[in-house]
Design an enzyme around this catalytic site. Structure first.
Site, mmCIF file in Angstrom:
data_model
loop_
_atom_site.group_PDB
_atom_site.id
_atom_site.type_symbol
_atom_site.label_atom_id
_atom_site.label_comp_id
_atom_site.label_asym_id
_atom_site.label_seq_id
_atom_site.Cartn_x
_atom_site.Cartn_y
_atom_site.Cartn_z
ATOM 1 N N LYS A 1 0.826 -1.220 0.000
ATOM 2 C CA LYS A 1 0.000 0.000 0.000
ATOM 3 C C LYS A 1 0.855 1.262 0.000
ATOM 4 O O LYS A 1 0.552 2.224 -0.691
ATOM 5 C CB LYS A 1 -0.904 0.017 1.243
ATOM 6 C CG LYS A 1 -2.022 -1.012 1.212
ATOM 7 C CD LYS A 1 -2.828 -0.969 2.511
ATOM 8 C CE LYS A 1 -3.690 -2.202 2.674
ATOM 9 N NZ LYS A 1 -4.298 -2.314 3.998
ATOM 10 N N ARG B 1 -5.015 -7.111 -11.962
ATOM 11 C CA ARG B 1 -5.667 -8.324 -12.458
ATOM 12 C C ARG B 1 -6.922 -7.926 -13.224
ATOM 13 O O ARG B 1 -7.315 -6.769 -13.209
ATOM 14 C CB ARG B 1 -6.098 -9.186 -11.272
ATOM 15 C CG ARG B 1 -6.961 -8.376 -10.298
ATOM 16 C CD ARG B 1 -7.590 -9.231 -9.222
ATOM 17 N NE ARG B 1 -7.937 -8.473 -8.034
ATOM 18 C CZ ARG B 1 -9.000 -7.738 -7.875
ATOM 19 N NH1 ARG B 1 -9.865 -7.610 -8.857
ATOM 20 N NH2 ARG B 1 -9.244 -7.083 -6.746
#
Lengths: 73, 464
Positions: free
Chosen positions: B124, B303
C-alpha cells in the site's frame, strides 16, 4: 449475573480468536473472527459483559447456530 | 476462429480459478483456438468450469489454502497437463507475485502483469508513493504506528491528516480493524483498541491514519498497458453501491460526474500505468468526494476485475482476449486512446448467496432451481453455477453477474430490471429482491450513488 450464549449466525471456519476469557467486552466487541465465503466475519458480543469461555478452536469449522462463546452480562 | 488466428506462442491455457471467472476466461481462450485446462478442488469436481474445460486436474481438498491457493499444486497441474500459459482470474493467486514468478521460472507464460508490478501495487505504501510520483492525487495519510508509540506523535500526525479520519490496521483488509474518529478526544482510545485487535487478528499491531471522506463515491478506471510504456484507459466504472466493503452494483459512465473530473481521473490512471510500464489489464481505484468532486488514489488492482464486463459492454472489447493476445506476444487493439470509443451505458449487479435482512451474512445450500434470462446484445449473464449445484461456505458467495446495456442510463436500468424479474432462484437465499429494489429506487435512478447508499435507504431496500 446472567450468563448468555453467543452463537454463530453463519457456517464458516474459525480463523482467529481475538478475545480472552476474563476479558471485559463492550457491546459488539469481536470475540472470534470466522472465515466464510472469502469474508472475515466477526462474531461479536451481543451486549457488554465479561467473556467466560470461548467454545471453538482456531481452524475448526463452526456451524450456523453453534455456541461460540459464553459471557456473563 | 481458425487455428491461423491463434496467438502465436500459446496453445493450451490453464485457468487457475473456479466459478464464473474460470468459465468466462475459457470462453475467450476457446474463441482464440486455445485448449483449456481447469483445476478443481474435491468440492468442485462436478462444477461448471470443470465441465466446460477440455482437460481438468484435481488439485486438493475443498479448503482453498490446500487447493486453489496452493502454488505448487497449481503449477504441477500446469506442467502435468502440458499447458503453456496460466491465467489466474481474480482472487486466489491472481495478485501473488511469487506465483507469477514461479510460473515464469517454469518456462510458462503468465497472463498478467509483471511480478514487479504486482509487488509494487500490492504494497500500500509503495503504491501510494508511485501514484504520487506519477502525478496522481493520493488521500492524506500517516506513517505506521506500532503499539507503544507515544500518543502525542499520533496526535500530531492526526492533525496533519485532518478529521474525520480512519484508524486502519496496516496488515488488515476487508474492513476488519478499521475505526472512524471524528475528534481528537476519541483518537487515543481508537488507536489503542485498533492496535490490540490488529495484533491479535493479524499478528501485526501497526496502524496508520487516513483521511475519511464522509460522502464518498468509489470510481475506478480500467487500464490496459502494453508493457513498453504505452497504455490506454478504457474509461471509468462507478462502484459506489457496496455492502460489507464489497461491491453490489457497477456502472459506466459514472453518473453525474463532471466531465473534466472524469477525464482527469482517466488520464491519471493511464499515466500511472505508463509510468510502471504496466502489462495487461489493471484497475486504478479512486475515492471521490461526492460533494466536492475531488478524487484520490486508493489502490491499483493488478488483475482482471469482477466487473470488467461493464467496460466490455460499452466498448465492444474483449479484455480477456486482449490479455491473451498480449501474453502471446502480439500487440492487441486498441493501441491508441482515440481508438477507444465507448457507447451508451452499462450496469452490472452481483447476485450473491446471502441474507440482506440479516446484515448480508452469506447463505449456503443447494440450488434447487436457477433460471436465468437469455443473453442478447444488450444483456449478458456471467455465471459459474447451475441448478443442482451446492453453494458452500468454502468459496465466494457470488453466483452470477447480470449486465445490461442501453443507449441511455434509463434504458439500461429498465433492461436490467426486466432481466432481474426473469431470474428464479430456489434452494439458496440470495439478494435478488434486494437488487431489484436498489436498481428500482428513485435515488438510484437519479444517479445519487455513494458508498453509504445502502445505509441511507436501508428501510426501503430491506423492508420485509
Amino acid at each position: 449475573m446472567p450468563i448468555i450464549e453467543v452463537t454463530s449466525e453463519i457456517t464458516g471456519n474459525v480463523w482467529k480468536i481475538v478475545a480472552r476469557p476474563g476479558e471485559r467486552l463492550e457491546e459488539e466487541a469481536p470475540i472470534v473472527i470466522l472465515e466464510s465465503m472469502k469474508m472475515e466475519i466477526p462474531v461479536t458480543a451481543p451486549e457488554a459483559g465479561v467473556l467466560l469461555e470461548v467454545c471453538v478452536l482456531e481452524g475448526s469449522t463452526c456451524s450456523e447456530g453453534a455456541v461460540v462463546a459464553r459471557m456473563e452480562v | 476462429m481458425t487455428g491461423a488466428d491463434r496467438p502465436g506462442r500459446l496453445s493450451r491455457l490453464l485457468v487457475a480459478n473456479r466459478g464464473e471467472i474460470a468459465c468466462r476466461v475459457m470462453r475467450s481462450a476457446r474463441a482464440l483456438g486455445l485448449s483449456t485446462v481447469a483445476v478443481h478442488s474435491e468440492a468442485d469436481a462436478g462444477s461448471m468450469h470443470v465441465a466446460i474445460a477440455d482437460h481438468a486436474v484435481a488439485i486438493g481438498p475443498a479448503a482453498a489454502a490446500q487447493s486453489y491457493l496452493d502454488m505448487d499444486r497449481v503449477l504441477a497441474a500446469a506442467q502435468g497437463s502440458q499447458a503453456d500459459a496460466v491465467h489466474p482470474g481474480y482472487g486466489f493467486l491472481a495478485e501473488n507475485a511469487a506465483f507469477a514468478r514461479a510460473v515464469e521460472a517454469a518456462g510458462l507464460v503468465w497472463v498478467g502483469p509483471s511480478p514487479q508490478s504486482i509487488d509494487d501495487m500490492g504494497d500500500k505504501e509503495r503504491a501510494r508513493a508511485l501514484a504520487r510520483a506519477a502525478g496522481v492525487p493520493v488521500l492524506p495519510g500517516s506513517d505506521r504506528f506500532a503499539p507503544g508509540v507515544p500518543l502525542d506523535a499520533v496526535g500530531a500526525a492526526a492533525e496533519a491528516v485532518g478529521y474525520p479520519l480512519l484508524v486502519k490496521a496496516a496488515a488488515g483488509g476487508g474492513g476488519i480493524g478499521m475505526r472512524r474518529v471524528d475528534e481528537p478526544a476519541a483518537l487515543a482510545a481508537a488507536v489503542e483498541s485498533t492496535q490490540a485487535l490488529a495484533q491479535r487478528a493479524f499478528g501485526d499491531g501497526a496502524v496508520y491514519l487516513e483521511r475519511y471522506v464522509a460522502r464518498a463515491r468509489h470510481v475506478e478506471v480500467q487500464v490496459f498497458g502494453f508493457g513498453d510504456g504505452r497504455a490506454v484507459h478504457l474509461h471509468e466504472r462507478d462502484c459506489s453501491v457496496q455492502r460489507r466493503f464489497q461491491k453490489v452494483v457497477e456502472e459506466s459512465p459514472a453518473p453525474g460526474l463532471a466531465i473534466d473530473r472524469r477525464d482527469a481521473m482517466c488520464e491519471a490512471a493511464a499515466a500511472l500505468a505508463r509510468a510502471q510500464h504496466y502489462r495487461g489489464a489493471g484497475t486504478v481505484e479512486f475515492v471521490v468526494d461526492a460533494d466536492g468532486g475531488e478524487f484520490y488514489f486508493l489502490e491499483m488492482n493488478t488483475r482482471i476485475q469482477v466487473e470488467h464486463p461493464v467496460t466490455e459492454m460499452n466498448t465492444g472489447l474483449d479484455l480477456v482476449s486482449m490479455q491473451l493476445r498480449l501474453a502471446a506476444g502480439e500487440s492487441p487493439a486498441p493501441a491508441r486512446q482515440v481508438d477507444v470509443r465507448p457507447q451508451g451505458h452499462a450496469i452490472e449487479v452481483r447476485l450473491y448467496a446471502e441474507r440482506p435482512a440479516r446484515g448480508f451474512l452469506p447463505a449456503t445450500g443447494t440450488l434447487a432451481r436457477f433460471d436465468l434470462p437469455a443473453p442478447t446484445d444488450d444483456l449478458r449473464v456471467d455465471c459459474g453455477v447451475r441448478a443442482g449445484d451446492a453453494i458452500t461456505h468454502w468459496y465466494d458467495p457470488m453466483i452470477a453477474k447480470v449486465i445490461a446495456h442501453g443507449a441511455t442510463r434509463e434504458a439500461a436500468i429498465d433492461r436490467l430490471l426486466e432481466a432481474l424479474s426473469a431470474i428464479v432462484v430456489e434452494g439458496v437465499e440470495t439478494n435478488l429482491a434486494f437488487l431489484r429494489r436498489v436498481i428500482g429506487h428513485p435515488a438510484f435512478r437519479a444517479g445519487a450513488v455513494h458508498t453509504g447508499f445502502i445505509d441511507e435507504h436501508r428501510a426501503a431496500l430491506l423492508a420485509p
